[in-house]
Design a protein around this motif. Structure first.
Motif, PDB file in Angstrom:
ATOM      1  N   UNK A  97       8.470  11.402   9.936  1.00 54.75           N
ATOM      2  CA  UNK A  97       8.386  12.823   9.591  1.00 54.75           C
ATOM      3  C   UNK A  97       9.354  13.598  10.486  1.00 54.75           C
ATOM      4  N   UNK A  98      10.140  14.423   9.860  1.00 57.08           N
ATOM      5  CA  UNK A  98      11.005  15.300  10.645  1.00 57.08           C
ATOM      6  C   UNK A  98      10.341  16.673  10.729  1.00 57.08           C
ATOM      7  N   UNK A  99       9.215  16.708  11.430  1.00 53.62           N
ATOM      8  CA  UNK A  99       8.439  17.927  11.568  1.00 53.62           C
ATOM      9  C   UNK A  99       7.588  17.835  12.819  1.00 53.62           C
ATOM     10  N   UNK A 100       6.952  18.964  13.163  1.00 58.35           N
ATOM     11  CA  UNK A 100       6.082  18.992  14.321  1.00 58.35           C
ATOM     12  C   UNK A 100       4.837  18.152  14.068  1.00 58.35           C
ATOM     13  N   UNK A 101       4.337  17.537  15.130  1.00 60.05           N
ATOM     14  CA  UNK A 101       3.116  16.745  15.011  1.00 60.05           C
ATOM     15  C   UNK A 101       1.913  17.665  14.897  1.00 60.05           C
ATOM     16  N   UNK A 102       1.092  17.386  13.893  1.00 63.83           N
ATOM     17  CA  UNK A 102      -0.202  18.047  13.759  1.00 63.83           C
ATOM     18  C   UNK A 102      -1.217  16.969  13.420  1.00 63.83           C
ATOM     19  N   UNK A 103      -2.483  17.216  13.718  1.00 61.53           N
ATOM     20  CA  UNK A 103      -3.492  16.186  13.518  1.00 61.53           C
ATOM     21  C   UNK A 103      -3.664  15.815  12.043  1.00 61.53           C
ATOM     22  N   UNK A 104      -3.325  16.731  11.157  1.00 57.85           N
ATOM     23  CA  UNK A 104      -3.477  16.452   9.718  1.00 57.85           C
ATOM     24  C   UNK A 104      -2.164  15.974   9.102  1.00 57.85           C
ATOM     25  N   UNK A 105      -1.257  15.474   9.912  1.00 60.43           N
ATOM     26  CA  UNK A 105       0.073  15.127   9.411  1.00 60.43           C
ATOM     27  C   UNK A 105      -0.002  14.047   8.339  1.00 60.43           C
ATOM     28  N   UNK A 106      -1.052  13.239   8.346  1.00 68.10           N
ATOM     29  CA  UNK A 106      -1.197  12.215   7.321  1.00 68.10           C
ATOM     30  C   UNK A 106      -1.360  12.768   5.923  1.00 68.10           C
TER      31      UNK A 106
END
Length: 123
Positions: A97-106
């Motif tokens: 993912x080319x984005x910020x990590x968030x807990x719901x990234x899945x």
């Protein structure tokens, strides 16, 4: 490109370690994740790790048994799978993912996918 390896056959209660090597110029800019797809089922999120490796998230089904890690010097992400169960049988794919990590990234669609590696757990 993302190249996964390490799949194979394991007995229930056993362990396997998956690796995914990335051929990207700025590997450390990507959140890395693992997904799996069992026969006849939809693909499901397994785990993800932030760019620095300091944050991780796991599906409830693997929490406490699987550990994700990364080595930015080697452009590689790992998935250590312990206490394997027959229901862990699936094709495992790594993703970026080319984005910020968030807990719901899945819940988000990855920007890049690697080819899968088959994990089979016998009872």
């Amino acid at each position: 490109q993302l190249q996964a390896s390490g799949g194979g056959l394991a007995q229930a209660g056993g362990s396997l370690r998956l690796s995914c090597a990335a051929s990207v110029r700025t590997y450390s800019a990507y959140v890395m994740g693992w997904f799996r797809q069992a026969p006849g089922k939809e693909r499901e999120f397994v785990s993800a790790i932030s760019q620095s490796g300091g944050s991780t998230v796991y599906a409830d089904s693997v929490k406490g048994r699987f550990t994700i890690s990364r080595d930015n010097a080697k452009n590689t992400v790992y998935l250590q799978m312990n206490s394997l169960k027959p229901e862990d049988t699936a094709v495992y794919s790594c993703a970026a993912y080319h984005k910020y990590f968030v807990s719901r990234i899945g819940q988000y669609e990855p920007d890049y996918w690697g080819q899968g590696t088959l994990v089979t757990v016998s009872s």
